[in-house]
Design a protein around this motif. Structure first.
Motif, PDB file in Angstrom:
ATOM      1  N   PRO A 107      32.731  32.497  37.582  1.00 53.46           N
ATOM      2  CA  PRO A 107      33.326  31.219  37.093  1.00 53.46           C
ATOM      3  C   PRO A 107      34.119  30.764  38.152  1.00 53.46           C
ATOM      4  O   PRO A 107      34.505  31.132  39.190  1.00 53.46           O
ATOM      5  CB  PRO A 107      33.951  31.729  35.953  1.00 53.46           C
ATOM      6  CG  PRO A 107      34.282  33.132  36.192  1.00 53.46           C
ATOM      7  CD  PRO A 107      33.023  33.535  37.010  1.00 53.46           C
ATOM      8  N   GLY A 108      34.694  29.405  37.945  1.00 50.77           N
ATOM      9  CA  GLY A 108      35.496  28.854  38.906  1.00 50.77           C
ATOM     10  C   GLY A 108      36.788  29.553  39.102  1.00 50.77           C
ATOM     11  O   GLY A 108      37.345  29.497  40.314  1.00 50.77           O
ATOM     12  N   ARG A 109      37.234  30.153  38.011  1.00 46.61           N
ATOM     13  CA  ARG A 109      38.566  30.885  38.128  1.00 46.61           C
ATOM     14  C   ARG A 109      38.428  32.469  37.588  1.00 46.61           C
ATOM     15  O   ARG A 109      37.345  32.701  36.712  1.00 46.61           O
ATOM     16  CB  ARG A 109      39.629  30.328  37.132  1.00 46.61           C
ATOM     17  CG  ARG A 109      40.040  28.799  37.715  1.00 46.61           C
ATOM     18  CD  ARG A 109      41.191  28.277  37.047  1.00 46.61           C
ATOM     19  NE  ARG A 109      40.580  27.866  35.640  1.00 46.61           N
ATOM     20  CZ  ARG A 109      41.442  27.414  34.812  1.00 46.61           C
ATOM     21  NH1 ARG A 109      42.889  27.154  35.005  1.00 46.61           N
ATOM     22  NH2 ARG A 109      41.115  27.331  33.576  1.00 46.61           N
ATOM     23  N   GLN A 110      38.848  33.289  38.082  1.00 45.80           N
ATOM     24  CA  GLN A 110      38.909  34.886  37.613  1.00 45.80           C
ATOM     25  C   GLN A 110      38.894  35.016  36.265  1.00 45.80           C
ATOM     26  O   GLN A 110      38.249  35.964  35.784  1.00 45.80           O
ATOM     27  CB  GLN A 110      39.421  35.517  38.810  1.00 45.80           C
ATOM     28  CG  GLN A 110      38.953  37.022  38.763  1.00 45.80           C
ATOM     29  CD  GLN A 110      39.581  37.871  39.833  1.00 45.80           C
ATOM     30  OE1 GLN A 110      40.676  38.350  39.638  1.00 45.80           O
ATOM     31  NE2 GLN A 110      39.133  38.248  41.065  1.00 45.80           N
ATOM     32  N   VAL A 142      29.100  33.260  34.229  1.00 49.04           N
ATOM     33  CA  VAL A 142      28.251  32.339  33.805  1.00 49.04           C
ATOM     34  C   VAL A 142      26.917  32.857  33.899  1.00 49.04           C
ATOM     35  O   VAL A 142      26.455  33.275  34.904  1.00 49.04           O
ATOM     36  CB  VAL A 142      28.409  31.123  34.653  1.00 49.04           C
ATOM     37  CG1 VAL A 142      27.260  30.091  33.950  1.00 49.04           C
ATOM     38  CG2 VAL A 142      29.934  30.656  34.556  1.00 49.04           C
ATOM     39  N   GLU A 197      38.069  33.313  33.950  1.00 47.43           N
ATOM     40  CA  GLU A 197      37.028  32.935  32.932  1.00 47.43           C
ATOM     41  C   GLU A 197      35.853  33.691  32.902  1.00 47.43           C
ATOM     42  O   GLU A 197      35.911  35.012  33.731  1.00 47.43           O
ATOM     43  CB  GLU A 197      36.539  31.281  33.531  1.00 47.43           C
ATOM     44  CG  GLU A 197      37.710  30.250  33.566  1.00 47.43           C
ATOM     45  CD  GLU A 197      37.309  29.273  34.088  1.00 47.43           C
ATOM     46  OE1 GLU A 197      36.442  29.038  35.047  1.00 47.43           O
ATOM     47  OE2 GLU A 197      38.073  28.074  33.891  1.00 47.43           O
TER      48      GLU A 197
END
Length: 266
Positions: free
Chosen positions: A6-9, A14, A11
């Motif tokens: 994901p964009g941030r750890q 995907v 999260e």
């Protein structure tokens, strides 16, 4: 099934299900009904020919016997026989086995050691359903990574308990402390390997641990697995995705096991 960071750890990982030329986003389908039906067809992922049985995760029998990527040394890198002149595909071996590999610690069902090509991080960890991972050593070849892994296997497991991984009952560990403990315990063995392969062949890494969160709404209390070979229709409410497994209210299924199978998705 494709997994991505994901964009941030903090999260969730995907996931997308590969369905022909299409990609089905799975995270947003948690809680929805999902139906997978095997048509009965299997195609070799290498040559494309029809096969009645899949070998080594998606190969027909001739490819399974011929390809270097299906040889036993892939699972046991320390048995590499390239220098004996018996590699099935020397050029393939040079491209894939003679490049930097990483020895790592991961926590998917407890502490384990593993190896992967440097370019396969973090994909390897996501495929295993690891909630934590830490690269600890880098080596020049796949065979060398096998020698190092054999040494570490004297102290730590090299396999994941997939049922425990899917139940989600895994405690967070201090991987840096475990790394330091193991490097101290195995210092003599590592020194011997460096003497055999060169002082710079096995390099200690100073990396930070990575943490991963998976899109799971309900972890199964009892793990029952689906098998397309026995049950062509698998359906249920999608409750989560972890590793290469779909978690349904009717059971779990390891999609990687059925690579090459023609599946209808609804």
């Amino acid at each position: 099934m494709a997994a991505g960071l994901p964009g941030r750890q903090e999260e969730q990982v995907v996931y997308h299900l590969r369905a022909g030329e299409h990609r089905v986003a799975l995270n947003e389908r948690i809680g929805e009904q999902l139906s997978l039906r095997w048509t009965g067809a299997i195609a070799c992922t290498h040559c494309g020919r029809a096969t009645k049985k899949s070998f080594a995760q998606g190969h027909c029998y001739p490819c399974f016997k011929r390809l270097a990527q299906c040889d036993t040394c892939i699972m046991k890198p320390e048995t590499c026989h390239y220098f004996q002149g018996t590699c099935r595909e020397p050029e393939w071996g040079e491209r894939h086995c003679f490049q930097p590999h990483v020895v790592y610690l991961a926590n998917s069902s407890g502490l384990k050691v593993g190896i992967t090509r440097k370019t396969q991080m973090p994909t390897r960890w996501l495929d295993q359903g690891a909630i934590q991972a830490l690269p600890i050593l880098e080596v020049d070849t796949r065979q060398q990574s096998g020698f190092v892994e054999m040494l570490f296997k004297e102290q730590v497991a090299d396999r994941t308990n997939w049922r425990a991984m899917l139940k989600g009952d895994v405690e967070v560990m201090d991987l840096v402390a475990e790394r330091d403990r193991l490097l101290s315990l195995l210092a003599n063995g590592l020194s011997q390997l460096r003497e055999a392969h060169g002082p710079d062949a096995i390099r200690t890494l100073d990396a930070a641990p990575q943490n991963f969160h998976y899109p799971v709404s309900v972890f199964p209390k009892k793990v029952a697995s689906h098998n397309f070979d026995k049950q062509p229709l698998v359906e249920g409410v999608l409750q989560g995705v972890k590793g290469q497994y779909l978690i349904l209210d009717s059971g779990v299924i390891n999609l990687r096991k059925f690579t090459g199978y023609e599946i209808q998705v609804h």
